[in-house]
Design an enzyme around this catalytic site. Sequence first.
Site, PDB file in Angstrom:
ATOM      1  N   LYS A  80     -10.467  87.431   4.582  1.00  0.00           N
ATOM      2  CA  LYS A  80      -9.545  88.573   4.689  1.00  0.00           C
ATOM      3  C   LYS A  80     -10.193  89.843   4.129  1.00  0.00           C
ATOM      4  O   LYS A  80     -10.105  90.923   4.722  1.00  0.00           O
ATOM      5  CB  LYS A  80      -8.218  88.260   3.965  1.00  0.00           C
ATOM      6  N   GLN A 124      -1.693  84.601  -1.749  1.00  0.00           N
ATOM      7  CA  GLN A 124      -2.295  83.496  -0.998  1.00  0.00           C
ATOM      8  C   GLN A 124      -1.565  82.198  -1.350  1.00  0.00           C
ATOM      9  O   GLN A 124      -1.385  81.865  -2.522  1.00  0.00           O
ATOM     10  CB  GLN A 124      -3.797  83.401  -1.317  1.00  0.00           C
ATOM     11  N   ASP A 147       2.380  89.736   5.177  1.00  0.00           N
ATOM     12  CA  ASP A 147       2.419  88.339   5.628  1.00  0.00           C
ATOM     13  C   ASP A 147       3.703  88.045   6.405  1.00  0.00           C
ATOM     14  O   ASP A 147       3.792  87.024   7.085  1.00  0.00           O
ATOM     15  CB  ASP A 147       2.386  87.390   4.410  1.00  0.00           C
TER      16      ASP A 147
HETATM   17  N1  GUN Z   1      -2.095  80.135   3.216  1.00  0.00           N
HETATM   18  C1  GUN Z   1      -2.328  79.610   4.444  1.00  0.00           C
HETATM   19  N2  GUN Z   1      -2.052  80.527   5.409  1.00  0.00           N
HETATM   20  C2  GUN Z   1      -1.631  81.631   4.782  1.00  0.00           C
HETATM   21  C3  GUN Z   1      -1.212  82.918   5.231  1.00  0.00           C
HETATM   22  O1  GUN Z   1      -1.149  83.221   6.424  1.00  0.00           O
HETATM   23  N3  GUN Z   1      -0.863  83.800   4.254  1.00  0.00           N
HETATM   24  C4  GUN Z   1      -0.904  83.489   2.933  1.00  0.00           C
HETATM   25  N4  GUN Z   1      -0.522  84.426   2.075  1.00  0.00           N
HETATM   26  N5  GUN Z   1      -1.285  82.296   2.495  1.00  0.00           N
HETATM   27  C5  GUN Z   1      -1.652  81.386   3.396  1.00  0.00           C
END
Ligand code: GUN
Length: 327
Positions: A80, A124, A147
């Site tokens: 990211k 996350q 998100d």
């Molecule tokens: N963990 C697995 N996929 C995601 C996601 O799309 N966003 C976040 N914040 N955590 C994750």
Amino acid sequence: MSDSISLIRNTFSNNFSTEMLRNMGKAAEIIDGKKIAGEIKKELKRDIDKWMENNNNRAPSLVAILVGEDPASKKYVQFKMQAAKEVGITSSTIKLDSSVTENELLDLINKLNKDDKCDGILVQLPVPDHVSERRLCNAVDPKKDVDGFHINNIGKLCSNVDTFVPCTALAVIELLKRSKIETFGKNVVVCGRSKNVGLPMAMLLHSDYRNELPGMEATVTMCHRNTPPDELMYFTKRADIIVSATGVVNLIKADMVKPGACVIDVGITRIPTEDGKSKIVGDVDFEGVEKIAGHITPVPGGVGPMTVAMLMKNTFQAAKGLKAVIQ
Ligand code: GUN
């Protein structure tokens, strides 16, 4: 109709269209998520540069909160941050020990909510068991919720109101659109009912064009861990599109897929290999299904990179003070 096609049709079923039967025996077209994500990031970089130039804006900014030492989570956050750099988004990761308390995390989120230099916040997932994932997601300012996990944003999505949409669902929609896969009136099976992936996926796919959402207009069936295997097969065999997001390796096999169907694999599971190493696989038996399907996404290199690209789009939207990225 050619003789061979009419023979197959008479032998197997009258439900198969001529187009589907022509597809039989041909390898599926691979939907290259990595390439499409690259195109999206390029478009985004151009749009962000223009927006900064024209309006004298600072770069959009994203803050990730990473709790603990989970290697997969660390890797995802790295991806990211790397993508943010590529498109011109300022980003930072706040790394915290897994012993951090829920109150400490809530205080941090509150601080970021008030910070004018922070446009997008993501926590996350997963977080350690002593912390409530729902309370954290709900603490993020819905306007910074890139998100799309805040309960208000989920509620808006379920009410056909334009808002931040979870990135994996956006990624699948964008892959379908850019690969010119028709959804109007088509049968779609979504395997998995998680609130972050399966549910938003199903909401978008059956969306009505008369509302604010994109109007995908599909007939959607949701299957999950308590769908009996023969029932799952009943639905998948009739599906024009299968989206599988379960984390069950080899859940979708060739004999479950209608010839010519589009198969989107959202699963990510790390499995050991014979040489003592490991590799990432999805939910779909790729080798078998690619001989039957019309389109298929690989794992890795399918939905994963697109999810990250859509997070960048959501962050730019947050910086602009707008809501959804669905066109
Ligand atoms: N963990 C697995 N996929 C995601 C996601 O799309 N966003 C976040 N914040 N955590 C994750």
